[in-house]
Design a protein around this motif. Structure first.
Motif, PDB file in Angstrom:
ATOM      1  N   TYR A 187      15.433  28.350  21.592  1.00 31.25           N
ATOM      2  CA  TYR A 187      14.103  27.858  21.228  1.00 31.25           C
ATOM      3  C   TYR A 187      13.058  28.949  21.434  1.00 31.25           C
ATOM      4  CZ  TYR A 187      10.223  24.562  20.832  1.00 31.25           C
ATOM      5  OH  TYR A 187       9.074  23.906  20.435  1.00 31.25           O
ATOM      6  N   TYR A 188      13.105  29.602  22.598  1.00 34.29           N
ATOM      7  CA  TYR A 188      12.127  30.665  22.848  1.00 34.29           C
ATOM      8  C   TYR A 188      12.417  31.904  22.005  1.00 34.29           C
ATOM      9  CZ  TYR A 188       9.531  28.377  26.535  1.00 34.29           C
ATOM     10  OH  TYR A 188       8.711  27.530  27.222  1.00 34.29           O
ATOM     11  N   GLY A 189      13.680  32.103  21.628  1.00 30.54           N
ATOM     12  CA  GLY A 189      13.965  33.174  20.677  1.00 30.54           C
ATOM     13  C   GLY A 189      13.325  32.919  19.329  1.00 30.54           C
ATOM     14  N   ARG A 276       3.880  31.869  29.608  1.00 29.83           N
ATOM     15  CA  ARG A 276       4.626  32.249  30.813  1.00 29.83           C
ATOM     16  C   ARG A 276       4.946  31.020  31.644  1.00 29.83           C
ATOM     17  NH1 ARG A 276       2.565  36.751  35.243  1.00 29.83           N
ATOM     18  NH2 ARG A 276       4.133  36.346  36.843  1.00 29.83           N
ATOM     19  N   GLU A 277       6.219  30.841  31.960  1.00 33.67           N
ATOM     20  CA  GLU A 277       6.629  29.744  32.818  1.00 33.67           C
ATOM     21  C   GLU A 277       6.206  30.029  34.257  1.00 33.67           C
ATOM     22  OE1 GLU A 277       7.706  26.886  32.486  1.00 33.67           O
ATOM     23  OE2 GLU A 277       9.021  26.642  30.755  1.00 33.67           O
ATOM     24  N   SER A 278       5.677  29.005  34.916  1.00 36.81           N
ATOM     25  CA  SER A 278       5.312  29.141  36.324  1.00 36.81           C
ATOM     26  C   SER A 278       6.555  28.925  37.172  1.00 36.81           C
ATOM     27  CB  SER A 278       4.224  28.132  36.684  1.00 36.81           C
ATOM     28  OG  SER A 278       3.056  28.339  35.906  1.00 36.81           O
ATOM     29  N   ALA A 279       7.084  29.989  37.713  1.00 30.75           N
ATOM     30  CA  ALA A 279       8.344  29.924  38.453  1.00 30.75           C
ATOM     31  C   ALA A 279       8.072  29.721  39.936  1.00 30.75           C
ATOM     32  CB  ALA A 279       9.142  31.199  38.236  1.00 30.75           C
ATOM     33  N   ALA A 397      10.440  41.382  35.468  1.00 27.77           N
ATOM     34  CA  ALA A 397       9.819  40.726  34.315  1.00 27.77           C
ATOM     35  C   ALA A 397       8.377  40.357  34.611  1.00 27.77           C
ATOM     36  CB  ALA A 397      10.623  39.486  33.922  1.00 27.77           C
ATOM     37  N   GLN A 398       8.087  39.903  35.824  1.00 27.46           N
ATOM     38  CA  GLN A 398       6.712  39.586  36.189  1.00 27.46           C
ATOM     39  C   GLN A 398       5.831  40.827  36.154  1.00 27.46           C
ATOM     40  OE1 GLN A 398       7.485  37.823  40.006  1.00 27.46           O
ATOM     41  NE2 GLN A 398       7.832  35.773  39.173  1.00 27.46           N
ATOM     42  N   ALA A 449       7.944  40.557  26.782  1.00 28.87           N
ATOM     43  CA  ALA A 449       7.894  40.413  28.237  1.00 28.87           C
ATOM     44  C   ALA A 449       7.826  38.938  28.631  1.00 28.87           C
ATOM     45  CB  ALA A 449       6.697  41.170  28.797  1.00 28.87           C
ATOM     46  N   LEU A 450       7.022  38.160  27.903  1.00 29.72           N
ATOM     47  CA  LEU A 450       6.969  36.715  28.164  1.00 29.72           C
ATOM     48  C   LEU A 450       8.335  36.077  27.940  1.00 29.72           C
ATOM     49  CD1 LEU A 450       3.591  35.642  26.497  1.00 29.72           C
ATOM     50  CD2 LEU A 450       4.096  35.752  28.939  1.00 29.72           C
ATOM     51  N   TYR A 451       8.975  36.449  26.836  1.00 33.97           N
ATOM     52  CA  TYR A 451      10.287  35.882  26.513  1.00 33.97           C
ATOM     53  C   TYR A 451      11.309  36.229  27.596  1.00 33.97           C
ATOM     54  CZ  TYR A 451      14.820  35.575  24.189  1.00 33.97           C
ATOM     55  OH  TYR A 451      16.137  35.317  23.885  1.00 33.97           O
ATOM     56  N   GLN A 452      11.376  37.490  27.984  1.00 33.39           N
ATOM     57  CA  GLN A 452      12.339  37.910  28.999  1.00 33.39           C
ATOM     58  C   GLN A 452      12.066  37.236  30.337  1.00 33.39           C
ATOM     59  OE1 GLN A 452      15.056  39.523  28.672  1.00 33.39           O
ATOM     60  NE2 GLN A 452      14.809  40.185  26.547  1.00 33.39           N
ATOM     61  N   HIS A 453      10.800  37.055  30.678  1.00 32.10           N
ATOM     62  CA  HIS A 453      10.466  36.380  31.932  1.00 32.10           C
ATOM     63  C   HIS A 453      10.973  34.943  31.922  1.00 32.10           C
ATOM     64  CE1 HIS A 453       7.829  33.824  34.445  1.00 32.10           C
ATOM     65  NE2 HIS A 453       7.907  34.832  35.295  1.00 32.10           N
ATOM     66  N   ASN A 454      10.678  34.210  30.859  1.00 34.65           N
ATOM     67  CA  ASN A 454      11.094  32.812  30.790  1.00 34.65           C
ATOM     68  C   ASN A 454      12.610  32.676  30.782  1.00 34.65           C
ATOM     69  OD1 ASN A 454       8.406  32.213  30.715  1.00 34.65           O
ATOM     70  ND2 ASN A 454       8.351  31.626  28.564  1.00 34.65           N
ATOM     71  N   ILE A 455      13.293  33.530  30.012  1.00 37.98           N
ATOM     72  CA  ILE A 455      14.747  33.458  29.944  1.00 37.98           C
ATOM     73  C   ILE A 455      15.358  33.792  31.305  1.00 37.98           C
ATOM     74  CG2 ILE A 455      16.795  34.417  28.862  1.00 37.98           C
ATOM     75  CD1 ILE A 455      15.059  32.524  27.144  1.00 37.98           C
ATOM     76  N   THR A 456      14.746  34.717  32.028  1.00 38.82           N
ATOM     77  CA  THR A 456      15.252  35.050  33.358  1.00 38.82           C
ATOM     78  C   THR A 456      15.082  33.876  34.306  1.00 38.82           C
ATOM     79  OG1 THR A 456      14.680  37.384  32.983  1.00 38.82           O
ATOM     80  CG2 THR A 456      15.106  36.705  35.248  1.00 38.82           C
TER      81      THR A 456
END
Length: 470
Positions: A187-189, A276-279, A397-398, A449-456
């Motif tokens: 989905y994020y891809g 950006r997902e709040s982790a 990623a952050q 960067a947003l995508y990689q952060h969320n996927i991580t």
């Protein structure tokens, strides 16, 4: 080559032209066809399929219900449960009913058939009737019951089947978690591909404006032909990149459609935004993960099943005790009940030697048990490495997000300065084009960067099987 600075004297020499007239002339020049420059290409969408708008939650719900891996894992779980149910045969009786027809002139069979039908008479004892009997018709209705009494190997076989069913259930849970991760990633891809097209569209609009401005300045004799062509080449390059980005977006949509098991020919359109997902990542206990995670529970259940299977194979050398009972009704017509009899008995059997088959099966079970225990140890070590790596990747990623956001702001300011200087004739066309290209790349880097952060974050959730987002 820098633009020549036009002095105030050169602008005021000769006949004076009003400001409104200058604006009108530049507007007409901008609307004229540009000879030798690439014209804006009309974007034709060849995809005539229907569009399905989906949020992330809707995508996850569809993936859990309709995805092929989830459905396959559920089928595997049902198969393991069915095998567990089959193992009830070690306790429950086997009941068989049959109807048989027999037509004979054989002396022994004829004699026995008449006895079973309770039709034996005095004349049947004559030597002629005994040696050459007439044809005898016999129909037998039989009910047979076999009851296991003591089968130790079967008891441990059932335990192995129960552990295998438990392992299949945990495996199905793990498959659901993996499907959820893949659905989020897909989905994020797709969102990333959509935003990439948007960024390229913005860059393309700016490049076309720059090309038109360069054409106007070329007509004025302010810039040379090389600068005008450079602006046109930049437009052509972005148009090509847009076509590639659109193809990537469509491919990402198709991949997501397959992932969630959507067989209809529709184009998925995401409704959420790439933010950006709040982790909420705290301390992660590896021991707790290894105890809680469904695939680890599946591996432990599989190892236990292998141990029970080994015990079952060695206990095949122990004698088995079973009971059997048969009752029947016999007549010369189908389903007749003129004669009735029953038989009951108990059997004790002991398989002493089968040409090393039993020993070989027991040794094979031991090897499978060792293999299952090794797989459990290996996965525990891999969990430690993967979780540590994911936490390290999340910190990186952050940092990349903060760096990319700063780079976008700097590129926007650089483009603003160069645009002002270009409008005043104090910058080259190539400088302006470079600033526009840099801004587009920085925006794409920020999206990645947003995508990689969320996927991580989602990968870390998959590795720990606990929620880490608000």
């Amino acid at each position: 080559m820098y633009f020549p600075v036009v002095s105030e004297r050169s602008l005021t020499s000769g006949p004076r032209i009003g400001g409104a007239l200058w604006i009108l002339m530049f507007g007409i020049i901008a609307l004229l066809p540009v000879r030798g420059a690439a014209q804006p290409a009309a974007v034709v969408d060849d995809d005539t399929s229907a569009t399905l708008s989906l949020s992330l939650d809707e995508t996850l719900a569809r993936a859990q219900e309709e995805s092929f891996p989830a459905r396959s894992a559920e089928a595997t779980r049902r198969a393991a449960t069915a095998r567990k149910r089959q193992s009830l045969g070690v306790f429950l009786p086997r009941i068989t009913a049959r109807e048989q027809g027999l037509f004979t002139t054989d002396p022994v069979n004829a004699f026995g058939s008449k006895l079973r039908q309770e039709r034996f008479a005095q004349q049947d004892l004559q030597l002629g009737a005994l040696n050459t009997p007439d044809r005898v018709d016999q129909y037998g209705t039989q009910l047979e019951i076999e009851q296991p009494i003591l089968n130790l190997d079967g008891i441990f076989e059932r335990r192995a089947a129960s552990d295998a069913a438990r392992a299949a259930g945990h495996k199905a849970e793990r498959t659901e978690a993996i499907v959820a991760f893949r659905a989020k990633k897909g989905y994020y891809g797709l969102l990333l591909a959509e935003r990439r097209v948007g960024v390229i569209d913005s860059a393309l609009a700016a490049a076309r404006a720059t090309r038109d401005q360069a054409q106007a300045l070329f007509e004025e004799g302010i810039i040379n032909r090389a600068d005008r062509l450079a602006a046109a080449v930049r437009v052509s390059e972005l148009e090509s990149r847009r076509s590639e980005a659109v193809a990537r977006r469509d491919n990402a949509a198709d991949q997501l459609r397959v992932l969630i098991g959507l067989e209809d020919d529709v184009r998925i359109e995401p409704t959420d935004s790439l933010t950006r997902e709040s982790a909420l990542v705290g301390d992660v206990s590896l021991d707790a993960v290894n105890q809680r995670r469904s695939d680890m529970q599946a591996l432990r259940a599989r190892a236990e099943a292998a141990r029970q299977k080994t015990r079952s194979r060695w206990l095949a050398f122990v004698p088995t005790l079973n009971a059997r009972g048969t009752t029947g009704w016999y007549d010369d017509t189908p389903f007749g009940t003129n004669g009735q009899s029953w038989t009951a008995g108990v059997s004790l059997s002991w398989s002493l030697f089968e040409g090393y088959q039993q020993i070989g099966r027991a040794q094979e079970a031991e090897a499978q048990q060792q293999r299952a225990e090794i797989a459990l140890e290996q996965q525990a070590l891999e969990n430690d490495v993967e979780i540590t790596s994911a936490r390290r990747d999340l910190r990186a990623a952050q940092e990349r997000i903060d760096q990319a956001r700063t780079a976008v702001a700097q590129a926007e300011e650089s483009l603003r300065i160069r645009s002002d200087r270009y409008a005043e004739g104090m910058a080259r066309t190539t400088d302006l084009l470079q600033a526009e290209a840099t801004l587009a790349e920085r925006r794409l880097a920020y999206l990645r960067a947003l995508y990689q952060h969320n996927i991580t974050v989602y990968r870390l959730e998959l590795l720990t099987e606990q929620s880490m987002t608000r």
